[in-house]
Design an enzyme around this catalytic site. Sequence first.
Site, PDB file in Angstrom:
ATOM      1  N   GLU A  12     -14.260  35.959  33.033  1.00  0.00           N
ATOM      2  CA  GLU A  12     -14.852  35.170  32.093  1.00  0.00           C
ATOM      3  C   GLU A  12     -14.294  33.784  32.418  1.00  0.00           C
ATOM      4  O   GLU A  12     -13.438  33.391  32.987  1.00  0.00           O
ATOM      5  CB  GLU A  12     -14.582  35.533  30.618  1.00  0.00           C
ATOM      6  CG  GLU A  12     -15.776  35.887  29.821  1.00  0.00           C
ATOM      7  CD  GLU A  12     -16.852  34.942  29.412  1.00  0.00           C
ATOM      8  OE1 GLU A  12     -16.581  34.010  29.851  1.00  0.00           O
ATOM      9  OE2 GLU A  12     -17.823  35.506  28.763  1.00  0.00           O
ATOM     10  N   ASN A 140     -20.499  33.222  22.369  1.00  0.00           N
ATOM     11  CA  ASN A 140     -20.802  32.999  23.872  1.00  0.00           C
ATOM     12  C   ASN A 140     -21.778  31.574  23.829  1.00  0.00           C
ATOM     13  O   ASN A 140     -21.979  31.070  22.919  1.00  0.00           O
ATOM     14  CB  ASN A 140     -21.488  34.132  24.584  1.00  0.00           C
ATOM     15  CG  ASN A 140     -20.574  34.981  25.154  1.00  0.00           C
ATOM     16  OD1 ASN A 140     -19.684  34.767  25.930  1.00  0.00           O
ATOM     17  ND2 ASN A 140     -20.699  36.338  24.934  1.00  0.00           N
ATOM     18  N   ASP A 190     -25.084  35.407  27.330  1.00  0.00           N
ATOM     19  CA  ASP A 190     -23.510  35.405  27.553  1.00  0.00           C
ATOM     20  C   ASP A 190     -23.192  34.029  28.003  1.00  0.00           C
ATOM     21  O   ASP A 190     -23.601  33.148  26.945  1.00  0.00           O
ATOM     22  CB  ASP A 190     -23.073  36.362  28.508  1.00  0.00           C
ATOM     23  CG  ASP A 190     -21.835  37.085  28.496  1.00  0.00           C
ATOM     24  OD1 ASP A 190     -20.513  36.016  28.532  1.00  0.00           O
ATOM     25  OD2 ASP A 190     -21.463  38.081  28.292  1.00  0.00           O
TER      26      ASP A 190
END
Length: 283
Positions: A12, A140, A190
């Site tokens: 991430e 997100n 995302d």
Amino acid sequence: MIFDPRLCELGEGPLWHPIREQMFWFDINNQKLLSQDRDGPREWRFPEIVSAAGWISEDVLLIAGERDLFLFDLETEEVETLCLLEQDKPKNRPNDGRADPQGGFWIGTMAKDEAVGAGAIYRYYRGELRKLYSDITVPNAICFPPGGTFAHFSDTVTHKVMKVTLDADGWPNAAPEVFLDLTAEGLYPDGAVIDAAGVMWLAQWGASRVAAYDANGAFLRSIPVDAPQTTCPAFAGPQLTALIVTSARKNLDAEALRIAPNSGATFVIEGLTQGQREHQVII
């Protein structure tokens, strides 16, 4: 194409540091900050979950951790708390975050077990941490079009990406509106980044791709990625023409990993477009 073959459980937060010309990203579940520069791969492990960063100076990053936003000196490895973050919620952790054009830093939190509505989205700006949105499950898609007048964010489980107008200091000044509704397609938004032309590049969890949408939310194209669980894109390189995409291998069974063995790697897609320079966090 693989940018870095190290397999993250939950990759991430990719960040291209424009002064160092160095790529950073996180493996959330393994509490690591990873990097790739001219000297090769590096990594740092922390005593808590870390998930997102912004750059403050050549050597100092702002990093979001479980208990605080902290300053991390890349050369000395010294850590200094900038402000506390949900210290009263030990079951929570940080997730997606990004610096905004005004020098603030947005960060989302969520439950480690993804309990519904346990998280929130905050903004740090010049010494103040303010909660912007509550009842978030998986925050997100925090990103900012050129000009600094809008922000985007998502609660992944809703299938929606939101858009909200900002005042001159970068604080939301209206109710969020739906920018993308991916419910009909069954797609989960995302992480996201917006290029210099205002196009959103959105990682879609479970779809093995990054998709591009124009400033009005119209679908433009999708780029396949050799991992089903794409998590977040970022533009990198001296000309900001390389799209770096992190991915995850969490919750994938043996058969899924056999089919997609590169799950968790960090990918690069060259020559799509030019990105925006990552904004500096002003503390």
